[in-house]
Design a protein around this motif. Structure first.
Motif, PDB file in Angstrom:
ATOM      1  N   GLY A  32      32.161  55.194  40.863  1.00  0.00           N
ATOM      2  CA  GLY A  32      32.803  55.369  39.559  1.00  0.00           C
ATOM      3  C   GLY A  32      34.303  55.154  39.548  1.00  0.00           C
ATOM      4  N   SER A  33      34.917  55.041  40.719  1.00  0.00           N
ATOM      5  CA  SER A  33      36.370  54.854  40.758  1.00  0.00           C
ATOM      6  C   SER A  33      36.782  53.524  41.386  1.00  0.00           C
ATOM      7  N   THR A  34      35.793  52.742  41.800  1.00  0.00           N
ATOM      8  CA  THR A  34      36.039  51.456  42.445  1.00  0.00           C
ATOM      9  C   THR A  34      35.304  50.362  41.687  1.00  0.00           C
ATOM     10  N   ALA A  35      35.928  49.189  41.600  1.00  0.00           N
ATOM     11  CA  ALA A  35      35.289  48.029  40.990  1.00  0.00           C
ATOM     12  C   ALA A  35      35.393  46.853  41.948  1.00  0.00           C
ATOM     13  N   GLU A  36      34.318  46.086  42.033  1.00  0.00           N
ATOM     14  CA  GLU A  36      34.355  44.828  42.774  1.00  0.00           C
ATOM     15  C   GLU A  36      34.826  43.755  41.812  1.00  0.00           C
ATOM     16  N   ILE A  37      35.725  42.895  42.273  1.00  0.00           N
ATOM     17  CA  ILE A  37      36.357  41.916  41.401  1.00  0.00           C
ATOM     18  C   ILE A  37      36.182  40.511  41.976  1.00  0.00           C
ATOM     19  N   ALA A  38      35.972  39.536  41.091  1.00  0.00           N
ATOM     20  CA  ALA A  38      35.855  38.129  41.475  1.00  0.00           C
ATOM     21  C   ALA A  38      36.592  37.295  40.436  1.00  0.00           C
ATOM     22  N   VAL A  39      37.094  36.144  40.866  1.00  0.00           N
ATOM     23  CA  VAL A  39      37.841  35.257  39.965  1.00  0.00           C
ATOM     24  C   VAL A  39      37.312  33.831  40.109  1.00  0.00           C
ATOM     25  N   THR A  40      37.225  33.136  38.981  1.00  0.00           N
ATOM     26  CA  THR A  40      36.764  31.746  38.952  1.00  0.00           C
ATOM     27  C   THR A  40      37.615  30.976  37.961  1.00  0.00           C
ATOM     28  N   VAL A  41      38.098  29.804  38.383  1.00  0.00           N
ATOM     29  CA  VAL A  41      38.891  28.935  37.518  1.00  0.00           C
ATOM     30  C   VAL A  41      38.301  27.529  37.600  1.00  0.00           C
ATOM     31  N   LYS A  42      38.180  26.860  36.446  1.00  0.00           N
ATOM     32  CA  LYS A  42      37.671  25.485  36.426  1.00  0.00           C
ATOM     33  C   LYS A  42      38.484  24.614  37.379  1.00  0.00           C
ATOM     34  N   ASP A  43      37.805  23.683  38.009  1.00  0.00           N
ATOM     35  CA  ASP A  43      38.424  22.847  39.047  1.00  0.00           C
ATOM     36  C   ASP A  43      39.745  22.236  38.610  1.00  0.00           C
ATOM     37  N   GLU A  44      39.782  21.643  37.431  1.00  0.00           N
ATOM     38  CA  GLU A  44      40.991  20.924  37.010  1.00  0.00           C
ATOM     39  C   GLU A  44      42.161  21.840  36.676  1.00  0.00           C
ATOM     40  N   TYR A  45      41.926  23.154  36.607  1.00  0.00           N
ATOM     41  CA  TYR A  45      42.989  24.118  36.324  1.00  0.00           C
ATOM     42  C   TYR A  45      43.391  24.926  37.562  1.00  0.00           C
ATOM     43  N   GLN A  46      42.725  24.698  38.685  1.00  0.00           N
ATOM     44  CA  GLN A  46      43.036  25.446  39.902  1.00  0.00           C
ATOM     45  C   GLN A  46      44.414  25.055  40.429  1.00  0.00           C
ATOM     46  N   GLY A  47      45.072  26.012  41.068  1.00  0.00           N
ATOM     47  CA  GLY A  47      46.377  25.761  41.661  1.00  0.00           C
ATOM     48  C   GLY A  47      47.530  25.821  40.677  1.00  0.00           C
ATOM     49  N   LYS A  48      47.261  26.314  39.456  1.00  0.00           N
ATOM     50  CA  LYS A  48      48.299  26.373  38.419  1.00  0.00           C
ATOM     51  C   LYS A  48      48.688  27.808  38.050  1.00  0.00           C
ATOM     52  N   GLY A  49      48.218  28.787  38.820  1.00  0.00           N
ATOM     53  CA  GLY A  49      48.572  30.175  38.567  1.00  0.00           C
ATOM     54  C   GLY A  49      47.651  30.918  37.621  1.00  0.00           C
ATOM     55  N   ILE A  50      46.637  30.260  37.093  1.00  0.00           N
ATOM     56  CA  ILE A  50      45.739  30.893  36.126  1.00  0.00           C
ATOM     57  C   ILE A  50      44.913  31.998  36.784  1.00  0.00           C
ATOM     58  N   GLY A  51      44.430  31.756  37.993  1.00  0.00           N
ATOM     59  CA  GLY A  51      43.688  32.794  38.710  1.00  0.00           C
ATOM     60  C   GLY A  51      44.539  34.026  38.948  1.00  0.00           C
ATOM     61  N   SER A  52      45.800  33.840  39.306  1.00  0.00           N
ATOM     62  CA  SER A  52      46.709  34.984  39.513  1.00  0.00           C
ATOM     63  C   SER A  52      46.945  35.748  38.222  1.00  0.00           C
ATOM     64  N   ILE A  53      47.104  35.033  37.131  1.00  0.00           N
ATOM     65  CA  ILE A  53      47.308  35.696  35.835  1.00  0.00           C
ATOM     66  C   ILE A  53      46.086  36.532  35.477  1.00  0.00           C
ATOM     67  N   LEU A  54      44.903  35.949  35.612  1.00  0.00           N
ATOM     68  CA  LEU A  54      43.671  36.693  35.336  1.00  0.00           C
ATOM     69  C   LEU A  54      43.526  37.894  36.267  1.00  0.00           C
ATOM     70  N   PHE A  55      43.820  37.691  37.536  1.00  0.00           N
ATOM     71  CA  PHE A  55      43.690  38.767  38.521  1.00  0.00           C
ATOM     72  C   PHE A  55      44.624  39.926  38.171  1.00  0.00           C
ATOM     73  N   ARG A  56      45.875  39.615  37.861  1.00  0.00           N
ATOM     74  CA  ARG A  56      46.857  40.641  37.487  1.00  0.00           C
ATOM     75  C   ARG A  56      46.385  41.416  36.253  1.00  0.00           C
ATOM     76  N   HIS A  57      45.940  40.705  35.226  1.00  0.00           N
ATOM     77  CA  HIS A  57      45.426  41.371  34.024  1.00  0.00           C
ATOM     78  C   HIS A  57      44.252  42.277  34.360  1.00  0.00           C
ATOM     79  N   THR A  58      43.373  41.801  35.231  1.00  0.00           N
ATOM     80  CA  THR A  58      42.180  42.580  35.572  1.00  0.00           C
ATOM     81  C   THR A  58      42.558  43.835  36.350  1.00  0.00           C
TER      82      THR A  58
END
Length: 168
Positions: free
Chosen positions: A72-98
């Motif tokens: 109840g106090s831990t969550a497993e987290i995963a991130v996925t970004v479309k191939d053509e958008y990878q390497g542009k910081g979008i995964g980090s932005i999503l991760f930070r928000h999450t």
């Protein structure tokens, strides 16, 4: 780009995102080949996850999935970004928000699992002060949410969010 919380009504968009991924991206995300995306999406939505999506011009270009674990106090987290958008910081932005959203909802820890060759997730783990545990051919990365500095829910602007558009 907007970051929004996704519910079951976004199942088709999530399915399209996964179906658009290269074999390499699928294997990086799941640490193995996945042949039946439909079954995965069905199981995903039944687990009551917290899903955030990055949307650009009406298109879902990346997601994070967070699953509450039994304690109840831990969550497993995963991130996925479309191939053509990878390497542009979008995964980090999503991760930070999450991470911020999980903390605001009372979670104490988040855990990510990754293969030892997923350099992008390893880099995010370091960026967000994750503690790494080597487990043979993979890492467990633990994020102490009580010690994470929050940018998003405190009204501060994250350095990598500048100019990214609307946020949660």
């Amino acid at each position: 780009m907007q970051i929004i919380e996704l519910g079951p009504n976004y199942a088709d968009e999530i399915r399209r995102l996964y179906e658009s991924l290269s074999r390499e991206s699928i294997e990086s995300r799941f640490m193995c080949p996945v042949k039946d995306i439909d079954s995965y999406i069905d199981r995903l939505l039944k687990r009551n996850p917290i899903i955030l999506g990055a949307v650009e011009n009406g298109e879902l270009i990346g997601i994070t999935e967070a699953y509450p674990l039994d304690d109840g106090s831990t969550a497993e987290i995963a991130v996925t970004v479309k191939d053509e958008y990878q390497g542009k910081g979008i995964g980090s932005i999503l991760f930070r928000h999450t991470l911020d959203l999980l903390r605001s909802r009372g979670f104490k820890k988040a855990i990510a699992y990754t293969s030892i060759d997923n350099l992008r997730l390893i880099k995010m783990g370091r960026k967000f002060n994750g503690k790494f545990k080597y487990m043979g051919d993979m890492y467990e990365i633990v994020f102490d949410l009580e010690k994470q500095q929050s940018f998003i829910h405190t009204g501060k602007t994250s350095p990598f969010m500048a100019g990214m558009g609307e946020i949660l």
